[in-house]
Design an enzyme around this catalytic site. Structure first.
Site, PDB file in Angstrom:
ATOM      1  N   LYS A  48       0.790  -1.054  -0.161  1.00 21.48           N
ATOM      2  CA  LYS A  48      -0.687   0.208   0.024  1.00 21.48           C
ATOM      3  C   LYS A  48       0.997   1.246  -0.070  1.00 21.48           C
ATOM      4  O   LYS A  48       2.233   0.993   0.747  1.00 21.48           O
ATOM      5  CB  LYS A  48      -0.872  -0.112   1.187  1.00 21.48           C
ATOM      6  CG  LYS A  48      -0.618   0.225   2.526  1.00 21.48           C
ATOM      7  CD  LYS A  48       0.145   1.366   3.307  1.00 21.48           C
ATOM      8  CE  LYS A  48       0.869   1.548   4.337  1.00 21.48           C
ATOM      9  NZ  LYS A  48       1.528   2.216   4.442  1.00 21.48           N
ATOM     10  N   GLY A 100       5.017  -6.435   5.332  1.00 21.33           N
ATOM     11  CA  GLY A 100       4.602  -7.482   6.950  1.00 21.33           C
ATOM     12  C   GLY A 100       3.310  -7.676   7.267  1.00 21.33           C
ATOM     13  O   GLY A 100       2.612  -8.505   6.966  1.00 21.33           O
ATOM     14  N   ASP A 102      -2.869  -2.101  10.435  1.00 20.09           N
ATOM     15  CA  ASP A 102      -2.860  -2.454   9.490  1.00 20.09           C
ATOM     16  C   ASP A 102      -3.369  -3.140   8.654  1.00 20.09           C
ATOM     17  O   ASP A 102      -3.723  -3.076   7.578  1.00 20.09           O
ATOM     18  CB  ASP A 102      -1.187  -1.845   8.512  1.00 20.09           C
ATOM     19  CG  ASP A 102      -1.072   0.107   8.539  1.00 20.09           C
ATOM     20  OD1 ASP A 102      -2.097   0.089   9.318  1.00 20.09           O
ATOM     21  OD2 ASP A 102       0.550   0.297   8.299  1.00 20.09           O
TER      22      ASP A 102
END
Ligand code: ATP
Length: 307
Positions: free
Chosen positions: A11, A110, A144
């Site tokens: 992203k 990650g 996230d």
């Protein structure tokens, strides 16, 4: 199903604003997140041995950043282990990671791998866990991850757990460039605490939301193709307050932004806590030329041209 493959998309932050800090130390943020076409690939294979083990390995171990270890600390392993424990999965699984997203780069590498692991295990073992429930698991592992489970263009608020799906982002090409410098996310956030953010340094998040909703409303009317104007307005509204901390310490971030802007980017900005810089371009040729100019400068080894 015995085997499946999942792409885990990186992203970028179209905006990143820090609005405050909770008593427990978590920062309150407001961010527009957007998935781009750079992805890791995870393959999952079911081993019907009744041993309930998770085997994790890398497809390209020689190229793997030393920060990523293929053990119980890996977010992929931790995500899989969470579902193994909660659902008492009996068979073993072999997970192979093809790592393409640069590590510790501000691209949620990650988190997106963990998101793919939640989805992969869910499907492989037919657990039928609804997305919102997978997001609840994800939130326990990283702020996230719920966004990465859903992907696309989203507004992320609170500490990242309040998510609103946004209309599609206008067609654009993205150039990503990661300079060699290392930034610590924790230190960057500590730095912003000490900084008095001025209003004009913040993104105009609402301005971008208005543009995206307007575009969606008029999407059926070809005479009202506003994509070009929309990108310009979005570019003007974009900002990442964390640049206030990172750019003075790592001037190469600012220099890469300048090169992208001089080479036709609608806007260039740092993603997340950095150090990756991304530029938004209207057409692929300009994007490629800007990418080549950044490579030529020697300021970044990893440069990607994406849509
Ligand atoms: P964010 O944008 O969410 O801050 P990032 O791109 O800055 O993320 P990551 O690539 O997610 O950073 O890596 C942060 C740390 O997470 C690494 O230093 C690594 O030790 C650890 N980690 C655990 N699992 C993984 C994984 N599958 N891929 C990458 N890093 C991982």
């Amino acid at each position: 199903m015995d085997r499946l493959e999942k792409r885990a998309y990186a992203k970028v932050n179209i905006t990143l604003d820090v609005l405050g800090r909770r008593d427990d130390g978590y920062h309150l943020v407001q961010m527009i997140m957007h998935s781009v076409g750079l992805y890791d690939v995870l393959t999952f294979e079911r081993i019907p041995d009744g041993e309930g083990k998770i085997y994790l390995s890398a497809k390209n171990p020689d190229e793997l950043d030393s920060l990523v270890t293929m053990d119980e600390k890996n977010l992929i392993y931790r995500a899989a282990a969470m579902l193994y424990e909660a659902y008492g999965i009996k068979d073993s699984v072999k997970i192979v990671l093809e790592k393409n997203i640069p590590v510790a780069a501000g691209l949620a590498g990650g988190s997106t791998d963990a998101a793919a692991a939640f989805k992969g295990i869910n499907e492989l073992f037919g657990l039928d866990i609804p997305i919102y429930e997978l997001c609840n698991f994800g939130a326990k592992l990283g702020a996230d991850i719920p966004y990465c489970i859903q992907g696309g263009t989203m507004l992320s608020e609170g500490i990242g757990e309040i998510l609103t799906k946004l209309p599609d982002f206008p067609k654009a090409y993205f150039v990503l460039a990661k300079p060699e410098c290392a930034v610590s996310t924790a230190e960057v956030y500590r730095g912003i605490d000490a900084y008095d953010i001025k209003e004009h340094e913040r993104p105009l998040t609402q301005g971008i939301l208005d543009v995206l909703y307007d575009l969606e409303e008029n999407s059926d009317d070809p005479e009202l193709d506003m994509s070009d104007d929309a990108l310009d307005i979005i570019g003007e509204c974009m900002a990442n307050v964390l640049e206030l901390v990172t750019v003075p310490i790592h001037p190469e971030i600012g220099k890469i932004k300048d090169i992208m802007t001089e080479n036709g980017a609608v806007r260039a900005m740092m993603s997340g806590s950095g150090p990756t810089v991304f530029g938004i371009f209207r057409d692929v040729e300009t994007a490629k030329a800007a990418g080549a100019a950044v490579t030529e400068s020697g300021l970044a080894k990893n440069v990607y041209v994406l849509d």
